[in-house]
Design a protein around this motif. Structure first.
Motif, PDB file in Angstrom:
ATOM      1  N   ASP A  73       0.790  -1.217   0.000  1.00 39.15           N
ATOM      2  CA  ASP A  73       0.000   0.000   0.000  1.00 39.15           C
ATOM      3  C   ASP A  73       0.832   1.281   0.000  1.00 39.15           C
ATOM      4  OD1 ASP A  73      -2.331  -1.471   0.036  1.00 39.15           O
ATOM      5  OD2 ASP A  73      -2.490  -1.470   2.223  1.00 39.15           O
ATOM      6  N   ASN A  74       2.150   1.163   0.132  1.00 41.85           N
ATOM      7  CA  ASN A  74       2.959   2.379   0.235  1.00 41.85           C
ATOM      8  C   ASN A  74       3.523   2.848  -1.096  1.00 41.85           C
ATOM      9  OD1 ASN A  74       4.793   0.402  -0.202  1.00 41.85           O
ATOM     10  ND2 ASN A  74       6.062   0.814   1.594  1.00 41.85           N
ATOM     11  N   LYS A  75       3.103   2.223  -2.194  1.00 43.61           N
ATOM     12  CA  LYS A  75       3.582   2.662  -3.502  1.00 43.61           C
ATOM     13  C   LYS A  75       2.520   2.409  -4.560  1.00 43.61           C
ATOM     14  CE  LYS A  75       7.179  -0.074  -3.534  1.00 43.61           C
ATOM     15  NZ  LYS A  75       6.927  -1.042  -2.432  1.00 43.61           N
ATOM     16  N   GLU A  76       2.641   3.124  -5.656  1.00 38.69           N
ATOM     17  CA  GLU A  76       1.709   2.976  -6.781  1.00 38.69           C
ATOM     18  C   GLU A  76       2.512   2.755  -8.052  1.00 38.69           C
ATOM     19  OE1 GLU A  76      -1.853   5.487  -9.037  1.00 38.69           O
ATOM     20  OE2 GLU A  76      -0.701   6.383  -7.405  1.00 38.69           O
ATOM     21  N   VAL A  77       2.191   1.693  -8.780  1.00 36.43           N
ATOM     22  CA  VAL A  77       2.852   1.391 -10.046  1.00 36.43           C
ATOM     23  C   VAL A  77       1.847   1.594 -11.163  1.00 36.43           C
ATOM     24  CG1 VAL A  77       4.071  -0.360 -11.402  1.00 36.43           C
ATOM     25  CG2 VAL A  77       4.356  -0.291  -8.913  1.00 36.43           C
TER      26      VAL A  77
ATOM     27  N   SER B  63       6.477   3.737 -20.554  1.00 37.19           N
ATOM     28  CA  SER B  63       7.274   3.525 -19.353  1.00 37.19           C
ATOM     29  C   SER B  63       6.437   2.894 -18.248  1.00 37.19           C
ATOM     30  CB  SER B  63       7.859   4.852 -18.848  1.00 37.19           C
ATOM     31  OG  SER B  63       6.821   5.699 -18.391  1.00 37.19           O
ATOM     32  N   ILE B  64       7.141   2.447 -17.211  1.00 36.32           N
ATOM     33  CA  ILE B  64       6.516   1.965 -15.987  1.00 36.32           C
ATOM     34  C   ILE B  64       6.890   2.951 -14.893  1.00 36.32           C
ATOM     35  CG2 ILE B  64       6.326   0.060 -14.340  1.00 36.32           C
ATOM     36  CD1 ILE B  64       7.311  -1.809 -16.532  1.00 36.32           C
TER      37      ILE B  64
ATOM     38  N   TYR C 178       2.899   6.999  -2.205  1.00 35.29           N
ATOM     39  CA  TYR C 178       1.588   7.630  -2.099  1.00 35.29           C
ATOM     40  C   TYR C 178       1.674   9.085  -1.679  1.00 35.29           C
ATOM     41  CZ  TYR C 178      -1.311   3.673  -3.257  1.00 35.29           C
ATOM     42  OH  TYR C 178      -1.937   2.672  -3.945  1.00 35.29           O
ATOM     43  N   SER C 179       2.869   9.536  -1.325  1.00 38.96           N
ATOM     44  CA  SER C 179       3.079  10.962  -1.076  1.00 38.96           C
ATOM     45  C   SER C 179       3.367  11.708  -2.374  1.00 38.96           C
ATOM     46  CB  SER C 179       4.240  11.159  -0.096  1.00 38.96           C
ATOM     47  OG  SER C 179       5.456  10.695  -0.656  1.00 38.96           O
TER      48      SER C 179
ATOM     49  N   LEU D  32       9.770   7.145  -7.757  1.00 37.08           N
ATOM     50  CA  LEU D  32      10.734   6.140  -7.336  1.00 37.08           C
ATOM     51  C   LEU D  32      11.268   5.396  -8.551  1.00 37.08           C
ATOM     52  CD1 LEU D  32       8.670   4.615  -4.362  1.00 37.08           C
ATOM     53  CD2 LEU D  32      10.427   6.389  -4.222  1.00 37.08           C
ATOM     54  N   ASP D  33      12.439   4.803  -8.416  1.00 36.98           N
ATOM     55  CA  ASP D  33      13.019   3.994  -9.480  1.00 36.98           C
ATOM     56  C   ASP D  33      12.431   2.589  -9.450  1.00 36.98           C
ATOM     57  OD1 ASP D  33      14.680   6.052 -10.307  1.00 36.98           O
ATOM     58  OD2 ASP D  33      16.300   5.442  -8.954  1.00 36.98           O
TER      59      ASP D  33
END
Length: 393
Positions: A294-298, A304-305, A310-311, A315-316
């Motif tokens: 839950d702390n990232k969104e892809v 691209s990807i 979520y802030s 990120l890489d």
């Protein structure tokens, strides 16, 4: 496009009894303890489809027969390989220098056997004899390999050492996955463009052709509300949704305008084709959104990807966890393999047991047409797979 029909391998991992199986068109899982020959089996199947032999010299087997069905030729081809022995001969004893107290040094030399090569039957069409059948093989080292043959050469030219650091391996992973995504995205966008071009031709035909009382398209017209929604979606995709105007005005015109009804029908057909082309990409986005933390969104764009916290911080790809990297690579490769065979060694690497249990279902959701051939130690990967799709080594 192609898939593996069956195989028979003599001497696999030192066995006296041949290992053979008729594979399913959808899912095949090979399960066994360490040293049972799972990795060797996948390497042999990969080598047969790739028409390669050099890396098989260290694989323990004596003979292999692999039957491969080609969609293009609508025919099953059999590839066989006899692995010649590699005798080691001992040279004459050579005396050492007096400084070594006349110790006898025995020098072993290896005499390479004749060149190995797959034989293919039937021999006609001749092109099949040396064909690399479309497929994909993901070894356990899949995070640190690249489809770009110049990847390592480029990095080495920048001062990288032969043994890459973790940071450099992450760079190779990110570059490789981006390349794979661009390749897949190009295929999808090609299908979308084709649908749009065909739709434009139909729309122009509806506008420019004289009306016909017997035009069967009028009997298939959409209701006004659905028509408005579909046209709005079409124009939004083109970046011109504002020209549609108000819903009530569109519906009033639509009910009495045969040409507009025909145009809407053609737009509806285009939207269906585009949705079909984008279905797997949409499924990938949904799976990643549900399975990643839950702390990232892809998110997946045309080229691209993108990974964000979520802030909102970018990120890489290299910042993903090991399990997330494995899952992402396997998912993208599953899309690319289309109707051919995907071979994966130990897909469960770094994955939580919940992901392992959902893996086969997820792969089938992304690409129900691929043939999956997996080698695993994980009971969880097989948890929801029927017994007829599991092979014990």
């Amino acid at each position: 496009m192609s898939h593996i029909v069956s195989f028979k391998i003599d001497g696999l991992a030192g066995r006296e009894v041949p290992v053979e199986a008729k594979l399913n068109r959808d899912v095949n899982i090979f399960f066994g303890v360490n040293g049972s020959g799972k990795t060797s089996l996948l390497k042999i199947l990969h080598a047969a489809m790739a028409d390669e032999t050099e890396f098989l010299r260290s694989v323990p087997f004596t003979r292999a027969e692999v039957r491969i069905y080609s969609v293009n030729w609508d025919k099953t081809f059999t590839r066989t390989l006899e692995k010649p022995p590699r005798p080691r001969k001992r040279s004459k004893d050579l005396p050492a220098s007096d400084a070594h107290n006349a110790e006898i040094v025995r020098v072993l030399s290896t005499q390479e056997s004749d060149e190995m090569a797959w034989k293919c039957s039937p021999g006609s069409p001749r092109e099949a004899e040396h064909t690399r059948w479309q497929h994909k093989y993901l070894p356990t080292s899949r995070l640190h390999i690249s489809d770009d043959p110049l990847a390592f050469a480029t990095d080495l030219s920048r001062g990288f050492q032969t043994q890459l650091t973790e940071e450099q391996l992450d760079t190779v992973f990110a570059r490789s996955v981006e390349q794979l995504w661009n390749r897949y995205s190009s295929q999808v966008l090609g299908d979308v463009r084709l649908a749009q071009e065909q739709g434009l031709a139909s729309i122009l035909r509806a506008v420019l052709s004289p009306p016909s009382e017997h035009d069967v398209r009028s009997a298939q017209r959409l209701d006004a509300e659905t028509a408005y929604r579909r046209v709005r979606s079409f124009l939004k995709r083109q970046g011109s949704a504002a020209i549609l105007g108000k819903k009530a005005e569109f519906e009033a015109r639509y009910s009495g305008d045969q040409t507009l009804q025909d145009v809407v029908r053609d737009i509806d057909a285009v939207e269906d084709k585009i949705n079909d082309a984008m279905a797997a990409r949409t499924a990938l986005q949904d799976l990643i959104s549900r399975m990643f933390t839950d702390n990232k969104e892809v998110s997946f764009t045309d080229d691209s990807i993108a990974v964000k916290s979520y802030s909102g911080e970018s990120l890489d790809l290299a910042s993903l966890s090991s399990g997330e990297k494995h899952l992402l690579r396997i998912f993208v490769e599953t899309l690319l393999v289309q109707q051919s065979t995907l071979l994966v060694d130990e897909p469960e690497i770094s994955m939580h047991v919940d992901w392992q249990e959902r893996l086969i279902e997820a792969l089938r959701t992304l690409n129900p047409h691929a043939q999956l051939v997996l080698a695993t130690h994980s009971p969880e990967v097989m948890a929801h797979v029927s017994d007829d799709k599991i092979f014990t080594l």
